[in-house]
Design a protein around this motif. Structure first.
Motif, PDB file in Angstrom:
ATOM      1  N   HIS A 116       0.836  -1.206   0.000  1.00 30.88           N
ATOM      2  CA  HIS A 116       0.000   0.000   0.000  1.00 30.88           C
ATOM      3  C   HIS A 116       0.873   1.259   0.000  1.00 30.88           C
ATOM      4  CE1 HIS A 116      -3.355   2.623   1.016  1.00 30.88           C
ATOM      5  NE2 HIS A 116      -2.681   3.079   2.053  1.00 30.88           N
ATOM      6  N   HIS A 117       1.860   1.296   0.890  1.00 27.43           N
ATOM      7  CA  HIS A 117       2.777   2.444   0.936  1.00 27.43           C
ATOM      8  C   HIS A 117       3.576   2.552  -0.369  1.00 27.43           C
ATOM      9  CE1 HIS A 117       2.051   2.392   5.318  1.00 27.43           C
ATOM     10  NE2 HIS A 117       2.340   3.681   5.221  1.00 27.43           N
ATOM     11  N   LEU A 118       4.033   1.426  -0.869  1.00 25.26           N
ATOM     12  CA  LEU A 118       4.825   1.399  -2.099  1.00 25.26           C
ATOM     13  C   LEU A 118       4.030   1.993  -3.266  1.00 25.26           C
ATOM     14  CD1 LEU A 118       7.522   0.192  -3.294  1.00 25.26           C
ATOM     15  CD2 LEU A 118       6.169  -1.826  -3.856  1.00 25.26           C
ATOM     16  N   MET A 119       2.770   1.614  -3.377  1.00 24.59           N
ATOM     17  CA  MET A 119       1.952   2.083  -4.491  1.00 24.59           C
ATOM     18  C   MET A 119       1.588   3.559  -4.366  1.00 24.59           C
ATOM     19  SD  MET A 119       1.667  -0.094  -6.833  1.00 24.59           S
ATOM     20  CE  MET A 119       3.208  -0.916  -6.575  1.00 24.59           C
TER      21      MET A 119
ATOM     22  N   LYS B 161       6.660  -3.964 -16.922  1.00 21.03           N
ATOM     23  CA  LYS B 161       7.625  -4.598 -16.012  1.00 21.03           C
ATOM     24  C   LYS B 161       7.135  -4.549 -14.570  1.00 21.03           C
ATOM     25  CE  LYS B 161      11.740  -3.884 -18.784  1.00 21.03           C
ATOM     26  NZ  LYS B 161      13.042  -3.251 -18.909  1.00 21.03           N
ATOM     27  N   ILE B 162       6.545  -3.438 -14.187  1.00 20.91           N
ATOM     28  CA  ILE B 162       6.009  -3.316 -12.825  1.00 20.91           C
ATOM     29  C   ILE B 162       4.840  -4.289 -12.643  1.00 20.91           C
ATOM     30  CG2 ILE B 162       4.820  -1.774 -11.213  1.00 20.91           C
ATOM     31  CD1 ILE B 162       6.539   0.531 -12.426  1.00 20.91           C
ATOM     32  N   LEU B 163       3.983  -4.407 -13.652  1.00 19.60           N
ATOM     33  CA  LEU B 163       2.861  -5.352 -13.566  1.00 19.60           C
ATOM     34  C   LEU B 163       3.370  -6.780 -13.367  1.00 19.60           C
ATOM     35  CD1 LEU B 163       0.472  -4.008 -16.363  1.00 19.60           C
ATOM     36  CD2 LEU B 163       0.196  -3.796 -13.886  1.00 19.60           C
TER      37      LEU B 163
ATOM     38  N   PHE C 165      11.569  -6.921  -3.389  1.00 13.44           N
ATOM     39  CA  PHE C 165      12.759  -6.149  -3.749  1.00 13.44           C
ATOM     40  C   PHE C 165      12.776  -5.863  -5.255  1.00 13.44           C
ATOM     41  CE2 PHE C 165      17.149  -6.235  -5.337  1.00 13.44           C
ATOM     42  CZ  PHE C 165      17.687  -5.147  -4.656  1.00 13.44           C
ATOM     43  N   ILE C 166      12.465  -6.870  -6.060  1.00 12.56           N
ATOM     44  CA  ILE C 166      12.429  -6.704  -7.514  1.00 12.56           C
ATOM     45  C   ILE C 166      11.356  -5.684  -7.906  1.00 12.56           C
ATOM     46  CG2 ILE C 166      11.863  -7.873  -9.697  1.00 12.56           C
ATOM     47  CD1 ILE C 166      13.248 -10.391  -8.474  1.00 12.56           C
ATOM     48  N   LEU C 167      10.186  -5.772  -7.263  1.00  8.25           N
ATOM     49  CA  LEU C 167       9.121  -4.805  -7.546  1.00  8.25           C
ATOM     50  C   LEU C 167       9.587  -3.386  -7.224  1.00  8.25           C
ATOM     51  CD1 LEU C 167       6.218  -4.059  -8.329  1.00  8.25           C
ATOM     52  CD2 LEU C 167       5.525  -4.654  -5.977  1.00  8.25           C
ATOM     53  N   GLN C 168      10.236  -3.213  -6.083  1.00  9.53           N
ATOM     54  CA  GLN C 168      10.778  -1.890  -5.729  1.00  9.53           C
ATOM     55  C   GLN C 168      11.744  -1.399  -6.803  1.00  9.53           C
ATOM     56  OE1 GLN C 168      12.299  -2.690  -1.663  1.00  9.53           O
ATOM     57  NE2 GLN C 168      11.689  -0.611  -1.253  1.00  9.53           N
ATOM     58  N   LYS C 169      12.651  -2.267  -7.219  1.00  6.20           N
ATOM     59  CA  LYS C 169      13.657  -1.877  -8.217  1.00  6.20           C
ATOM     60  C   LYS C 169      13.007  -1.507  -9.548  1.00  6.20           C
ATOM     61  CE  LYS C 169      17.272  -2.027  -5.758  1.00  6.20           C
ATOM     62  NZ  LYS C 169      17.849  -0.779  -5.315  1.00  6.20           N
TER      63      LYS C 169
ATOM     64  N   LYS D 234      15.857   8.129 -10.451  1.00  3.48           N
ATOM     65  CA  LYS D 234      16.618   8.288  -9.202  1.00  3.48           C
ATOM     66  C   LYS D 234      16.159   9.486  -8.370  1.00  3.48           C
ATOM     67  CE  LYS D 234      20.056   5.198 -10.082  1.00  3.48           C
ATOM     68  NZ  LYS D 234      20.773   4.277  -9.309  1.00  3.48           N
ATOM     69  N   ASP D 235      15.295  10.333  -8.913  1.00  2.00           N
ATOM     70  CA  ASP D 235      14.752  11.454  -8.121  1.00  2.00           C
ATOM     71  C   ASP D 235      13.430  11.064  -7.472  1.00  2.00           C
ATOM     72  OD1 ASP D 235      16.628  12.453  -9.852  1.00  2.00           O
ATOM     73  OD2 ASP D 235      15.304  13.925 -10.757  1.00  2.00           O
ATOM     74  N   SER D 236      13.008   9.834  -7.676  1.00  2.00           N
ATOM     75  CA  SER D 236      11.677   9.433  -7.230  1.00  2.00           C
ATOM     76  C   SER D 236      11.556   9.391  -5.715  1.00  2.00           C
ATOM     77  CB  SER D 236      11.322   8.060  -7.811  1.00  2.00           C
ATOM     78  OG  SER D 236      12.125   7.059  -7.208  1.00  2.00           O
ATOM     79  N   LEU D 237      10.327   9.503  -5.276  1.00  2.00           N
ATOM     80  CA  LEU D 237      10.007   9.412  -3.858  1.00  2.00           C
ATOM     81  C   LEU D 237      10.450   8.060  -3.293  1.00  2.00           C
ATOM     82  CD1 LEU D 237       8.551  10.460  -1.303  1.00  2.00           C
ATOM     83  CD2 LEU D 237       6.438   9.541  -2.283  1.00  2.00           C
ATOM     84  N   LEU D 238      10.217   7.001  -4.041  1.00  2.00           N
ATOM     85  CA  LEU D 238      10.592   5.665  -3.565  1.00  2.00           C
ATOM     86  C   LEU D 238      12.096   5.532  -3.412  1.00  2.00           C
ATOM     87  CD1 LEU D 238       9.729   2.852  -2.710  1.00  2.00           C
ATOM     88  CD2 LEU D 238       9.824   2.170  -5.116  1.00  2.00           C
ATOM     89  N   TYR D 239      12.844   5.995  -4.406  1.00  2.00           N
ATOM     90  CA  TYR D 239      14.310   5.912  -4.341  1.00  2.00           C
ATOM     91  C   TYR D 239      14.832   6.668  -3.122  1.00  2.00           C
ATOM     92  CZ  TYR D 239      19.241   6.290  -5.587  1.00  2.00           C
ATOM     93  OH  TYR D 239      20.605   6.234  -5.561  1.00  2.00           O
ATOM     94  N   ASN D 240      14.303   7.839  -2.904  1.00  2.00           N
ATOM     95  CA  ASN D 240      14.733   8.649  -1.762  1.00  2.00           C
ATOM     96  C   ASN D 240      14.291   8.043  -0.431  1.00  2.00           C
ATOM     97  OD1 ASN D 240      16.074  10.651  -3.279  1.00  2.00           O
ATOM     98  ND2 ASN D 240      14.107  11.578  -3.771  1.00  2.00           N
ATOM     99  N   SER D 241      13.211   7.305  -0.428  1.00  2.00           N
ATOM    100  CA  SER D 241      12.689   6.704   0.797  1.00  2.00           C
ATOM    101  C   SER D 241      13.424   5.431   1.184  1.00  2.00           C
ATOM    102  CB  SER D 241      11.209   6.376   0.637  1.00  2.00           C
ATOM    103  OG  SER D 241      10.473   7.531   0.356  1.00  2.00           O
ATOM    104  N   VAL D 242      13.693   4.593   0.207  1.00  2.00           N
ATOM    105  CA  VAL D 242      14.262   3.276   0.480  1.00  2.00           C
ATOM    106  C   VAL D 242      15.723   3.355   0.912  1.00  2.00           C
ATOM    107  CG1 VAL D 242      14.838   1.056  -0.561  1.00  2.00           C
ATOM    108  CG2 VAL D 242      12.635   2.096  -1.009  1.00  2.00           C
ATOM    109  N   GLY D 243      16.470   4.256   0.321  1.00  2.00           N
ATOM    110  CA  GLY D 243      17.880   4.380   0.680  1.00  2.00           C
ATOM    111  C   GLY D 243      18.636   3.089   0.411  1.00  2.00           C
ATOM    112  N   LYS D 244      19.450   2.676   1.353  1.00  2.06           N
ATOM    113  CA  LYS D 244      20.251   1.453   1.199  1.00  2.06           C
ATOM    114  C   LYS D 244      19.460   0.203   1.543  1.00  2.06           C
ATOM    115  CE  LYS D 244      24.576   3.799   1.958  1.00  2.06           C
ATOM    116  NZ  LYS D 244      25.815   3.888   2.670  1.00  2.06           N
ATOM    117  N   ASP D 245      18.263   0.362   2.042  1.00  5.20           N
ATOM    118  CA  ASP D 245      17.359  -0.740   2.373  1.00  5.20           C
ATOM    119  C   ASP D 245      18.010  -1.752   3.325  1.00  5.20           C
ATOM    120  OD1 ASP D 245      14.944  -2.056   2.402  1.00  5.20           O
ATOM    121  OD2 ASP D 245      15.338  -3.186   0.579  1.00  5.20           O
ATOM    122  N   ASN D 246      18.593  -1.251   4.390  1.00  4.92           N
ATOM    123  CA  ASN D 246      19.238  -2.127   5.368  1.00  4.92           C
ATOM    124  C   ASN D 246      18.246  -3.086   6.020  1.00  4.92           C
ATOM    125  OD1 ASN D 246      21.795  -1.040   4.935  1.00  4.92           O
ATOM    126  ND2 ASN D 246      21.435   0.613   6.392  1.00  4.92           N
TER     127      ASN D 246
END
Length: 191
Positions: A61-64, A73-75, A120-124, A132-144
């Motif tokens: 839900h948050h991801l979408m 590809k996302i589908l 992880f693949i869906l996120q990528k 790379k300026d996307s909200l998701l990219y900025n949110s996920v960071g290094k995904d520790n």
């Protein structure tokens, strides 16, 4: 393409997955609390799996919310995630029936790891589509958090064939790590 159909389909599949899991329960023969004891492994497996499905639904839900549109590809990446999530009822049923035996614990871990990798693949795919300026990219960071989860799944899978109790504890720990919805996206979304 707009994301509405992807979200609606995913929500429907997740609802069906939860329904399938609860239908695995059969009513005990007797009328006392002692008659419920044989169901305890199934109930514990159901609770853990329900929590995992809830975690994936919450984070999906948050991801979408980070995207306006999706591509092919996302589908397909989303369908890949739903495939792995759809295996949870089978793995949960075997886990409960076997009372957490070695191979069912191993399979359960494989399914959970498959879900994590698919997410992880869906996120990528979303990040690649959004940039790379996307909200998701900025949110996920290094995904520790994601990397730690995958490491714990791999360790749990290795232990499943020798000491299933350790695997179960590790599966619970990963669930606790993710129990609170991922605030990284929410925090960036509200800025």
């Amino acid at each position: 393409m707009k994301k509405n159909r992807l979200e609606a389909f995913s929500d429907g599949v997740l609802a069906i997955i939860i329904t399938i899991m609860v239908l695995e329960f059969s009513v005990p023969e007797g009328h006392t609390f002692n008659d419920l004891k044989p169901l305890l492994p199934k109930v514990l497996g159901y609770i853990l799996s329900f929590i995992y499905i809830a975690i994936y639904w919450n984070n999906h839900h948050h991801l979408m919310h980070t995207v306006e549109k999706v591509n092919g590809k996302i589908l397909w990446a989303n369908m890949h995630l739903l495939f792995w999530l759809s295996l949870i009822p089978f793995a949960t049923a075997w886990l409960g029936e076997s009372e957490f035996a070695h191979f069912p614990m191993f399979l359960y871990g494989i399914v959970l790891l498959g879900c994590a990798i698919a997410y992880f693949i869906l996120q990528k795919c979303i990040i690649k589509f959004e940039g790379k300026d996307s909200l998701l990219y900025n949110s996920v960071g290094k995904d520790n958090k994601g990397k730690l989860s995958n490491l714990l799944y791999i360790i749990a899978i290795a232990f499943a064939l020798y000491i299933p109790l350790i695997s179960g504890i590790l599966y619970i720990i990963v669930a606790f790590i993710w129990l609170v919805p991922d605030k990284r996206i929410e925090d960036n979304f509200n800025q």
